[in-house]
Scaffold this motif. Structure first.
Motif, PDB file in Angstrom:
ATOM      1  N   TRP A   1       0.792  -1.923   0.273  1.00  0.00           N
ATOM      2  CA  TRP A   1      -0.060  -0.339   0.224  1.00  0.00           C
ATOM      3  C   TRP A   1       1.096   0.992  -0.101  1.00  0.00           C
ATOM      4  CZ3 TRP A   1      -1.000  -4.278   3.050  1.00  0.00           C
ATOM      5  CH2 TRP A   1      -2.669  -5.175   2.772  1.00  0.00           C
ATOM      6  N   GLY A   2       1.838   0.668  -0.034  1.00  0.00           N
ATOM      7  CA  GLY A   2       3.161   2.493  -0.412  1.00  0.00           C
ATOM      8  C   GLY A   2       3.362   2.909   1.205  1.00  0.00           C
ATOM      9  N   GLY A   3       3.341   3.991   1.584  1.00  0.00           N
ATOM     10  CA  GLY A   3       3.644   4.775   2.650  1.00  0.00           C
ATOM     11  C   GLY A   3       4.987   4.653   3.267  1.00  0.00           C
ATOM     12  N   GLY A   4       4.416   4.631   4.717  1.00  0.00           N
ATOM     13  CA  GLY A   4       5.249   3.675   6.060  1.00  0.00           C
ATOM     14  C   GLY A   4       6.179   2.421   5.700  1.00  0.00           C
ATOM     15  N   VAL A   5       4.874   1.709   5.670  1.00  0.00           N
ATOM     16  CA  VAL A   5       5.382   0.384   5.867  1.00  0.00           C
ATOM     17  C   VAL A   5       6.588   0.617   4.336  1.00  0.00           C
ATOM     18  CG1 VAL A   5       5.140  -1.930   5.272  1.00  0.00           C
ATOM     19  CG2 VAL A   5       3.644  -0.170   6.864  1.00  0.00           C
TER      20      VAL A   5
ATOM     21  N   GLN B   1      -4.042  12.086  -0.278  1.00  0.00           N
ATOM     22  CA  GLN B   1      -3.068  12.449   1.384  1.00  0.00           C
ATOM     23  C   GLN B   1      -3.472  10.499   1.178  1.00  0.00           C
ATOM     24  OE1 GLN B   1      -1.234  13.781   3.224  1.00  0.00           O
ATOM     25  NE2 GLN B   1      -0.826  11.200   4.463  1.00  0.00           N
ATOM     26  N   LEU B   2      -2.396   9.979   1.963  1.00  0.00           N
ATOM     27  CA  LEU B   2      -2.992   8.332   2.450  1.00  0.00           C
ATOM     28  C   LEU B   2      -3.447   8.291   2.901  1.00  0.00           C
ATOM     29  CD1 LEU B   2      -2.244   5.387   0.891  1.00  0.00           C
ATOM     30  CD2 LEU B   2       0.173   5.619   2.156  1.00  0.00           C
ATOM     31  N   TYR B   3      -4.376   7.288   3.607  1.00  0.00           N
ATOM     32  CA  TYR B   3      -4.424   6.483   4.938  1.00  0.00           C
ATOM     33  C   TYR B   3      -3.177   6.779   6.379  1.00  0.00           C
ATOM     34  CZ  TYR B   3      -7.404   3.965   1.942  1.00  0.00           C
ATOM     35  OH  TYR B   3      -7.723   3.306   1.048  1.00  0.00           O
TER      36      TYR B   3
ATOM     37  N   GLN C   1      -1.096   4.383   6.913  1.00  0.00           N
ATOM     38  CA  GLN C   1      -0.300   3.715   5.946  1.00  0.00           C
ATOM     39  C   GLN C   1       0.354   4.664   5.904  1.00  0.00           C
ATOM     40  OE1 GLN C   1      -0.292   0.501   5.204  1.00  0.00           O
ATOM     41  NE2 GLN C   1      -2.075  -0.008   5.847  1.00  0.00           N
ATOM     42  N   ALA C   2       0.397   6.236   5.326  1.00  0.00           N
ATOM     43  CA  ALA C   2       0.529   7.043   5.806  1.00  0.00           C
ATOM     44  C   ALA C   2       2.364   7.316   6.344  1.00  0.00           C
ATOM     45  CB  ALA C   2       0.645   8.138   5.156  1.00  0.00           C
TER      46      ALA C   2
ATOM     47  N   PRO D   1       4.924   6.074   9.587  1.00  0.00           N
ATOM     48  CA  PRO D   1       5.414   5.277  10.529  1.00  0.00           C
ATOM     49  C   PRO D   1       4.439   4.074  11.333  1.00  0.00           C
ATOM     50  CG  PRO D   1       6.477   6.683  10.909  1.00  0.00           C
ATOM     51  CD  PRO D   1       5.141   6.859  10.639  1.00  0.00           C
ATOM     52  N   PRO D   2       4.027   2.743  11.257  1.00  0.00           N
ATOM     53  CA  PRO D   2       2.973   1.554  11.793  1.00  0.00           C
ATOM     54  C   PRO D   2       2.833   2.230  12.794  1.00  0.00           C
ATOM     55  CG  PRO D   2       4.765   1.029  10.347  1.00  0.00           C
ATOM     56  CD  PRO D   2       5.710   1.446  10.357  1.00  0.00           C
ATOM     57  N   ALA D   3       3.942   2.472  14.444  1.00  0.00           N
ATOM     58  CA  ALA D   3       3.590   2.591  15.149  1.00  0.00           C
ATOM     59  C   ALA D   3       2.669   4.348  15.654  1.00  0.00           C
ATOM     60  CB  ALA D   3       4.702   2.962  16.183  1.00  0.00           C
ATOM     61  N   VAL D   4       2.957   5.312  14.663  1.00  0.00           N
ATOM     62  CA  VAL D   4       1.838   6.285  14.356  1.00  0.00           C
ATOM     63  C   VAL D   4       0.824   5.477  14.067  1.00  0.00           C
ATOM     64  CG1 VAL D   4       2.088   8.783  13.996  1.00  0.00           C
ATOM     65  CG2 VAL D   4       4.202   7.770  14.776  1.00  0.00           C
ATOM     66  N   GLY D   5       0.611   5.604  12.801  1.00  0.00           N
ATOM     67  CA  GLY D   5       0.089   4.839  12.240  1.00  0.00           C
ATOM     68  C   GLY D   5      -1.609   4.343  13.584  1.00  0.00           C
ATOM     69  N   GLN D   6      -0.935   3.752  13.897  1.00  0.00           N
ATOM     70  CA  GLN D   6      -1.917   2.641  14.857  1.00  0.00           C
ATOM     71  C   GLN D   6      -2.185   3.654  16.056  1.00  0.00           C
ATOM     72  OE1 GLN D   6      -2.609  -0.795  15.039  1.00  0.00           O
ATOM     73  NE2 GLN D   6      -4.190  -0.035  16.479  1.00  0.00           N
ATOM     74  N   GLN D   7      -1.623   4.306  16.358  1.00  0.00           N
ATOM     75  CA  GLN D   7      -1.559   5.598  17.482  1.00  0.00           C
ATOM     76  C   GLN D   7      -2.450   6.129  17.305  1.00  0.00           C
ATOM     77  OE1 GLN D   7      -0.712   5.449  20.940  1.00  0.00           O
ATOM     78  NE2 GLN D   7      -2.588   6.419  21.078  1.00  0.00           N
ATOM     79  N   VAL D   8      -2.875   6.733  15.717  1.00  0.00           N
ATOM     80  CA  VAL D   8      -3.600   7.999  15.510  1.00  0.00           C
ATOM     81  C   VAL D   8      -4.746   6.821  15.344  1.00  0.00           C
ATOM     82  CG1 VAL D   8      -4.503   8.682  13.116  1.00  0.00           C
ATOM     83  CG2 VAL D   8      -1.683   8.919  14.077  1.00  0.00           C
TER      84      VAL D   8
END
Length: 430
Positions: free
Chosen positions: A101-105, A387-389, A392-393, A395-402
């Motif tokens: 999905w691209g982005g931070g991952v 803007q990507l989700y 996903q956009a 880093p994984p830990a930041v996305g999960q915290q969002v």
């Protein structure tokens, strides 16, 4: 979907109850044997109809046309795929061609040296793809993945329920959304279906509000500064709380899944709510999750997330994502050529006709048959920014915290000011 799909990914949700394929070993970089054959290990998440047989046919056709090349397909359910891929990448042994999905991952995979830089190889043909679709796969000016599907999140609504509530046109402002919620409640209709348990659908609201208030620049700056504790992000939470305070969601929404028989998609597909904020796959999942297996049909409409008075963003800036493929570091030479074959006008058209894919190749747009898919495609084609989700956009830990923080806001456990501090704390710890 994500995340989201974590969701999100995305179209794998259609028929998500199907059995998971068990994996064999990944490609190990020695795919070229002494006889000159090449074996491509391909992992994807289209593990059910309609796309599973389509991918299989395309692989078979490529093998027939290219002597000595074999494609070993591993179709996986979305969450099973992510688990297997994490194991494979942590061991330094990614598959040759795999869902991304691209982005931070993807950036983490790039930084770890696990994927190929495709920039030079795809230059002859990449210009035919939608620029918005390429953004999540372009890192520091280089291309590390190729999208085959792209879409955006927007409001899907039940035209009949809107009409019964006296709503004659889709809202074009946030105030209009809130007014529609009030009218729907007054008419005895649940305004919005929400999968509160899964969290990723919840973050769509906060992310879009932040985009509309602060513009794309606010989200980009937050990523650079690792700081979400700004007035624009707090204001996004305040606006979301305006909606939450109207109690617009179905009963039990905090424990609701997305695609289960009593989840968000089924609630919409069965006519139990008037709206949901969801991606381009929503009609397919509504249909497959509904009791009738038919969904809403021509009763379903779509409108983009509206602008906010005084905001820096516009309604033409899209939030979403899609599906693509990255190429593992040790993939055989034929892998990139095979990937190119998936992106021909003919094959993108075949994928589009299933209704499960919105093609990224501009010339394939004419193959989109579904009316709602056409609407999404038209909105994307006119997008002035993308803007990507967020899960996903970043880093994984930041996305999960969002996701976690916005879920706490929706549940009434944290204030808008508190959640931006929590997200910032995780961002700065990375």
């Amino acid at each position: 979907m994500t995340t989201h799909i974590s969701r999100r990914t995305l179209l794998g949700l259609v028929g998500a109850g199907a059995g998971v394929h068990l994996l064999g070993a990944c490609g190990d970089g020695d795919s070229d044997d002494p006889a000159g054959t090449q074996s491509i290990d391909w992992w994807h998440i289209q593990n059910t109809d309609p796309m599973k047989p389509v991918w299989a046919a395309m692989a078979q056709e490529y093998q027939t046309a290219h002597a000595g090349v074999t494609v070993d397909i591993q179709p996986l359910e979305n969450e099973a795929f992510k688990t297997k891929l994490t194991t494979a990448t942590q061991s330094g042994n990614p598959p040759d061609l795999f869902q991304s999905w691209g982005g931070g991952v993807l950036r983490q995979q790039v930084d770890a040296g696990l994927v190929k830089d495709l920039t030079a190889d795809v230059q002859p043909w990449i210009g035919g793809l939608l620029p918005a679709a390429m953004q999540p796969f372009t890192i520091d000016g280089k291309i590390y993945g190729v999208p085959f599907d792209v879409g955006m999140v927007g409001f899907w609504y039940n035209k009949d329920l809107f009409s019964r509530a006296g709503i004659t046109a889709a809202p074009t402002s946030w105030a209009g959304v809130l007014d529609a919620v009030r009218k729907l409640k007054a008419a005895g209709t649940v305004p919005i279906a929400l999968a509160g348990k899964e969290k990723w659908p919840v973050h769509y609201y906060w992310a879009y509000l932040a985009m509309r208030i602060g513009g794309l620049g606010a989200l980009q700056q937050a990523a650079k500064d690792n700081n979400f504790d700004t007035p624009d992000f707090v204001a996004a939470g305040d606006r979301l709380k305006e909606l939450v305070d109207l109690q617009p969601f179905q009963k039990g929404f905090l424990g609701a899944d997305y695609s289960s028989p009593d989840g968000q998609a089924a609630t919409m597909g069965n006519g139990g709510a008037a709206m949901e904020l969801m991606g381009q796959w929503a009609p397919s999942v509504q249909q497959s999750s509904s009791t009738s297996k038919k969904g809403l049909g021509d009763k379903l409409g779509f409108f983009p997330f509206p602008a906010i008075d005084g905001g820096k963003g516009t309604a033409t800036e899209a939030f979403g994502g899609g599906n693509g493929f990255a190429v593992g570091k040790d993939a055989p030479a034929a892998t990139i050529d095979f990937l190119k074959s998936l992106l021909t006008v003919e094959n993108q058209g075949r994928a589009a006709k299933t209704g499960a894919v919105l093609p990224t190749l501009k010339e394939a747009a004419s193959a989109i048959a579904d009316v709602n898919n056409k609407t999404v495609a038209q909105n994307l084609a006119g997008a002035t920014g993308f803007q990507l989700y967020l899960d996903q956009a970043y880093p994984p830990a930041v996305g999960q915290q969002v996701n976690d923080s916005v879920a706490e806001l929706i549940a009434g456990n944290k204030t808008p000011a508190q959640i931006v501090k929590d997200i910032t704390a995780v961002a700065k710890s990375q």
